[in-house]
Enzyme design. Structure first.
Site, mmCIF file in Angstrom:
data_model
loop_
_atom_site.group_PDB
_atom_site.id
_atom_site.type_symbol
_atom_site.label_atom_id
_atom_site.label_comp_id
_atom_site.label_asym_id
_atom_site.label_seq_id
_atom_site.Cartn_x
_atom_site.Cartn_y
_atom_site.Cartn_z
ATOM 1 N N HIS A 129 30.225 47.657 -3.108
ATOM 2 C CA HIS A 129 30.137 47.306 -1.680
ATOM 3 C C HIS A 129 29.617 48.497 -0.879
ATOM 4 C CE1 HIS A 129 31.195 46.152 2.383
ATOM 5 N NE2 HIS A 129 31.154 44.913 1.947
ATOM 6 N N GLU A 139 23.726 42.294 0.568
ATOM 7 C CA GLU A 139 24.301 42.567 1.886
ATOM 8 C C GLU A 139 23.559 43.734 2.532
ATOM 9 O OE1 GLU A 139 28.617 41.131 2.160
ATOM 10 O OE2 GLU A 139 28.719 43.103 1.270
HETATM 11 P P1 13P Z 1 30.717 41.008 8.013
HETATM 12 O O1 13P Z 1 30.757 39.536 7.656
HETATM 13 O O2 13P Z 1 31.843 41.431 8.884
HETATM 14 O O3 13P Z 1 29.369 41.410 8.504
HETATM 15 O O4 13P Z 1 30.943 41.792 6.617
HETATM 16 C C1 13P Z 1 30.187 41.430 5.518
HETATM 17 C C2 13P Z 1 30.702 42.132 4.321
HETATM 18 O O5 13P Z 1 30.651 43.349 4.219
HETATM 19 C C3 13P Z 1 31.302 41.315 3.252
HETATM 20 O O6 13P Z 1 31.513 42.055 2.095
#
Ligand code: 13P
Length: 233
Positions: A86, A155
Site C-alpha cells: 500500500h 491506487e
Molecule cells: P481513499 O478511498 O480514502 O481515497 O483511500 C483509498 C485507499 O488507500 C484504499 O487502500
C-alpha cells in the site's frame, strides 16, 4: 466484482465488530466478493462469511520484531488474506520494494490471498503515461505476477484521500496496460465514493474497488456491495 474496504487506522475493536456484523447482513451475489481489512488491533474472531484480511504483518512466524505482528497472530484469527505494497506503507512508513517482496514471498509460501497495491505519485502522473507506467512497472519487480491467489489494486497515490480521481478513460488505459503485466483481478482504489463507484465498476478491466474513507460508513460500503451485485461482467 471484488469490493474491498481498507479501514486503515480507524475503528476500534468494538466499532469494527459492529461494522463487520452490520456488513454481514448485506446480500452478496454470487459474482461478488467482499473483503475487509481492519486495523491490526481490531482483528478478531469474527462470526462472518466475509473475507477478513490484515493490512500488514511482518514476514515471520513470530520473533523479536518490536511493534510488529507475525503469522501466529494472524493464524489466531484464521486470517489468510493480506494487503501488501500500500502506498501509505511505501511512502509514509518507508517500506522498500525489497521488503515488500520479502513479505510477498513469505505470505505466498503460507498460501495467503494477497492484495498487492501499486500506483504512481503525482510527479509521475504529471510527467505523462510513459513515466507513470515505468514507475508502476518497478513495483512489479520481484513479485510473482502469476500467483493464483493474487489480486492487484491500482491506487494512484495522488488520488488517495484527496477526492481526486483519474478520468474513466485514464483508469481504462492504465488498467489495460497493467493487465498485460498480470492477469490477476485488478481493483481500482483512490477516492472511490458511493457516487462514482458504479461508473468505475463499469470500466473495462476493472474487477472491483479498494475503498478507504468512503468505506468507514458501513451503510455506504454496504451500498457499494449492492451496486456490485448488479454488475455482470
Ligand atoms: P481513499 O478511498 O480514502 O481515497 O483511500 C483509498 C485507499 O488507500 C484504499 O487502500
Amino acid at each position: 466484482m471484488i469490493v474491498a474496504a481498507n479501514l486503515k487506522t480507524n475503528l476500534t475493536r468494538q466499532e469494527t465488530l459492529e461494522y463487520v456484523e452490520t456488513l454481514s447482513n448485506t446480500n452478496i451475489a454470487q459474482g461478488t466478493k467482499v473483503l475487509v481489512f481492519p486495523a491490526t488491533s481490531s482483528l478478531n474472531s469474527f462470526n462472518t462469511s466475509l473475507t477478513i484480511g490484515a493490512q500488514n504483518a511482518y514476514p515471520t512466524k513470530n520473533g523479536a520484531f518490536t511493534g510488529e505482528i507475525g503469522l501466529v497472530h494472524l493464524q489466531e484469527f484464521n486470517i489468510k488474506s493480506i494487503l501488501l505494497g500500500h502506498s501509505e506503507r511505501r511512502h509514509i512508513l518507508g517500506e522498500t520494494q525489497e521488503k515488500i517482496v520479502e513479505k510477498f514471498n513469505f505470505f505466498k509460501e503460507q498460501g495467503f490471498e494477497i492484495v498487492y497495491c501499486v500506483g504512481e505519485r503525482l510527479q509521475e502522473r504529471e510527467a505523462g503515461l510513459e513515466a507513470t507506467l515505468a514507475y508502476i512497472q518497478k513495483q512489479y519487480e520481484g513479485i510473482d505476477t502469476s500467483y493464483e491467489k493474487l489480486t492487484v489494486a491500482y491506487e494512484p497515490v495522488w488520488a488517495i484521500g484527496t477526492g481526486l480521481v483519474p478520468t474513466l478513460v485514464d483508469i481504462e488505459t492504465i488498467h489495460s496496460e497493467l493487465k498485460k503485466l498480470s492477469s490477476a483481478p485488478l481493483l481500482y482504489g483512490g477516492s472511490v465514493k458511493l457516487n462514482n463507484v458504479k461508473d468505475i465498476y463499469n470500466v473495462p478491466n476493472v474487477d472491483g474497488v479498494l475503498v478507504g474513507s468512503a468505506a468507514l460508513e458501513v451503510k455506504d460500503f454496504s451500498a457499494m456491495v449492492e451496486i456490485a451485485n448488479s454488475i455482470s461482467k
